[in-house]
Write an enzyme that holds these catalytic residues in place. Structure first.
Site, short mmCIF file in Angstrom:
data_model
loop_
_atom_site.label_atom_id
_atom_site.label_comp_id
_atom_site.label_asym_id
_atom_site.label_seq_id
_atom_site.Cartn_x
_atom_site.Cartn_y
_atom_site.Cartn_z
N ARG A 148 0.83 -1.22 0.00
CA ARG A 148 0.00 0.00 0.00
C ARG A 148 0.85 1.26 0.00
NH1 ARG A 148 -3.56 2.83 4.27
NH2 ARG A 148 -5.46 3.44 3.16
N ILE B 285 -7.13 7.52 -0.56
CA ILE B 285 -6.97 6.08 -0.71
C ILE B 285 -7.81 5.46 0.40
CG2 ILE B 285 -4.84 6.12 0.69
CD1 ILE B 285 -3.86 3.71 -0.87
N SER B 286 -8.64 4.49 0.05
CA SER B 286 -9.62 3.96 1.00
C SER B 286 -8.98 3.22 2.16
CB SER B 286 -10.60 3.02 0.29
OG SER B 286 -11.38 3.71 -0.65
N GLN B 287 -9.69 3.18 3.27
CA GLN B 287 -9.29 2.40 4.45
C GLN B 287 -9.06 0.95 4.03
OE1 GLN B 287 -12.59 1.65 6.98
NE2 GLN B 287 -11.37 1.42 8.84
N PRO B 288 -7.98 0.31 4.50
CA PRO B 288 -7.69 -1.08 4.10
C PRO B 288 -8.86 -2.04 4.30
CG PRO B 288 -5.80 -0.14 5.21
CD PRO B 288 -6.90 0.86 5.33
#
Length: 217
Positions: free
Chosen positions: A35, A61-64
């Protein structure tokens, strides 16, 4: 100096597996894809934190966990042709590239698209096709798709995206107002019949385009 490989493993253990993600292929993809490559170098130490992160151009960038959850909702086996709307950093596209055969992704913001392409190329993701344009249009010339993933919040489910799904295909999309949405999965059946399943509440940046929100909303 933080060990990013260890940080990535801890992210998967503490944020993904501990929250109930059981799909082994999704877990393996989250373990593999770095990431930190998809964020600015100055933010590398935060790359595996339990949060979304800014990537510029008022995008994130989205939360994992959300990446893992949405990827799992598509129920991919490795043979599919997948469309992603909203490339952003390219991280979600990389995860999909691990899970599917071919990925088509659309980004409306040129600087983000170019950075995403560079990051994807650096990791060897040759099965990702990226174009710059209005993602709300989908990618009709490459349809039908076995799965479609929308990475921004829409006011409703665009019916023409369902038209771009193959029979048996799944569309995962956040639907709601500009501040809060519900994660929705649409499955396309025979004769155009569709079923809808609502999942968890979420908060995404706005899906901007002809079939989403206007940039001025």
């Amino acid at each position: 100096m933080i060990n990013l490989d260890i940080a990535r493993r801890r992210m998967v253990e503490n944020q993904i597996v501990a929250r109930g993600i059981k799909d082994r292929r999704v877990i393996d993809a989250m373990l593999k894809v770095p990431r930190h490559i998809f964020v600015e170098e100055a933010m590398s130490a935060q790359a595996y934190s339990d949060s979304s992160l800014p990537i510029g151009e008022k995008q994130t960038i989205s939360q994992p966990y959300m990446v893992a959850l949405m990827s799992g909702m598509l129920q991919l086996t490795g043979k599919e042709k997948v469309l992603e709307l909203g490339t952003g950093s390219g991280y979600q596209a990389a995860i999909l590239a691990e899970l599917a055969d071919r990925v088509y992704t659309v980004e409306r913001i040129r600087p983000l698209a170019l950075r995403a392409r560079k990051a994807l190329d650096s990791l060897g993701y040759l099965n990702v096709n990226l174009k710059i344009g209005d993602g709300t249009d989908g990618w009709a010339s490459e349809a039908p798709f076995d799965a479609i993933l929308v990475t921004a919040g829409a006011p409703d489910v665009p019916m023409h995206l369902i038209d771009q799904l193959a029979v048996g295909g799944k569309l995962v999309i956040p639907v709601g107002n500009q501040s809060e949405q519900t994660l929705v999965r649409i499955t396309k059946g025979e004769n155009g019949a569709v079923s809808r399943e609502d999942s968890i509440g979420c908060r995404f940046v706005k899906l901007i385009g002809r079939y989403g929100w206007s940039g001025e909303d």
